[in-house]
Design an enzyme around this catalytic site. Structure first.
Site, PDB file in Angstrom:
ATOM      1  N   ASP A  24       0.869  -1.165   0.000  1.00 57.56           N
ATOM      2  CA  ASP A  24       0.000   0.000   0.000  1.00 57.56           C
ATOM      3  C   ASP A  24       0.910   1.220   0.000  1.00 57.56           C
ATOM      4  OD1 ASP A  24      -1.631   2.157   0.565  1.00 57.56           O
ATOM      5  OD2 ASP A  24      -2.754   1.157   2.153  1.00 57.56           O
ATOM      6  N   SER A  32       1.454  12.966 -17.572  1.00 62.06           N
ATOM      7  CA  SER A  32       0.551  13.162 -18.704  1.00 62.06           C
ATOM      8  C   SER A  32       0.472  14.628 -19.084  1.00 62.06           C
ATOM      9  CB  SER A  32      -0.854  12.635 -18.373  1.00 62.06           C
ATOM     10  OG  SER A  32      -1.619  13.621 -17.701  1.00 62.06           O
ATOM     11  N   LYS A  58       0.458  15.524 -11.593  1.00 65.19           N
ATOM     12  CA  LYS A  58       1.278  15.326 -12.790  1.00 65.19           C
ATOM     13  C   LYS A  58       2.374  16.392 -12.889  1.00 65.19           C
ATOM     14  CE  LYS A  58      -0.988  11.715 -13.861  1.00 65.19           C
ATOM     15  NZ  LYS A  58      -0.407  10.421 -13.415  1.00 65.19           N
ATOM     16  N   TYR A  78      -5.558  16.257 -10.040  1.00 65.99           N
ATOM     17  CA  TYR A  78      -4.863  15.447 -11.040  1.00 65.99           C
ATOM     18  C   TYR A  78      -3.729  16.257 -11.669  1.00 65.99           C
ATOM     19  CZ  TYR A  78      -4.122  12.605 -15.260  1.00 65.99           C
ATOM     20  OH  TYR A  78      -3.575  11.844 -16.258  1.00 65.99           O
TER      21      TYR A  78
END
Length: 290
Positions: free
Chosen positions: A75, A158, A174, A170
């Protein structure tokens, strides 16, 4: 490092991590794969249904591809489990040539078209498992790589680091891993260790296949230009094995573009870059301030 042999790929029960790990296995590597799915998968797709995939299935696929897969339950939200992972790699392999930081918290509302405050606060978990966890894994891997005088730490990133994609959490994750690669490369420079971040194109994964069904209009044309994750695995291996690969260290690379340097294709095709539509990586800044 002309013949990288030992890799760790985090978050490889399914998805991009699984494909990258198999891609490294296709190059004959021993690959330690991590994840929380051991005997069964608790992950769900965007339709709420269970997704297939376990670390043991990935390990078996790596071995079938010509490498050696080793499943390690981990984990990545638990620093102690990350430390135990690298203790095991040191004990069993004695070295690490490639670390691919891919483990990422995927919240069930990630692709919902809604402002961030209308999504659950738990969506910020991608900063913990995705950004912070990548730093922790890199910290452990760096100690071995510096000792041996070689190695590559790669981050899966990304175009969301540049454009708006799936919301600010998000995007921050990144952009964050891109900066980790940039700054770690500065520290690694005297030691023969490399760090890069790779912008992946759309990926053909279990979750993406569900998304294409759930959000048909949003994902129209998705599968026609999407990449198999093994493509990125081949790129990572090539960068690690490249005798001139030091010149890439610290850079954020577009996978579809850097693949041309090594003659790598995806199922015989060159995937599109998306640079013109979604943006460009930042060039490394040569300034160093202590």
């Amino acid at each position: 490092m002309t013949n990288p042999a030992i890799a760790v790929v985090t978050g490889a029960s399914r998805g991009a991590g699984k494909g990258i790990a198999i891609g490294l296995g296709e190059q004959g590597m021993t690959v330690f794969v991590t994840g929380r799915s051991i005997d069964h998968s608790d992950a769900t797709g965007w339709d709420g249904k269970p997704l297939a995939g376990t670390i043991h299935e990935t390990a078996a696929a790596i071995t079938a591809a010509g490498g050696r897969g080793i499943a390690v339950a981990c984990d990545h939200g638990d620093d102690a489990q990350i430390a135990a992972l690298f203790d095991r790699v040191r004990a069993e392999a004695g070295r690490i040539d490639i670390l691919v930081n891919n483990a990422t918290h995927i919240h069930h509302q990630l692709i919902e078209q809604a402002p961030f405050w209308e999504k659950e606060l738990a969506a910020v978990g991608i900063i913990d498992v995705g950004l912070r966890s990548a730093y922790v894994a890199s910290w452990h891997a760096a100690k071995m790589m510096v000792e041996q005088g070689s190695g590559l730490i790669a981050f899966t990133s990304s175009f969301g680091a540049s454009c708006y994609m799936h919301g600010p959490a998000y995007g921050a994750q990144k952009a964050g891993v891109d900066k980790l690669a940039h700054d770690m490369a500065v520290d690694f420079r005297p030691y023969g260790v490399r760090a890069v971040s790779i912008w992946l194109g759309p990926q053909i994964t279990e979750r993406a296949l569900v998304a294409a069904e759930v959000n048909k209009e949003q994902y129209e044309g998705f599968m026609a230009m999407a990449e198999m994750p093994q493509f990125t695995g081949h790129i990572v291996h090539a960068i690690a094995a490249d005798p001139n690969g030091d010149e890439l260290s610290g850079h954020t690379l577009i996978g579809a573009e850097i693949a041309g340097r090594y003659g790598i294709t995806d199922r015989g095709k060159t995937p599109p870059s998306h640079r013109e539509m979604l943006g460009s990586p930042r060039d490394p800044n040569p300034a160093v301030v202590y």
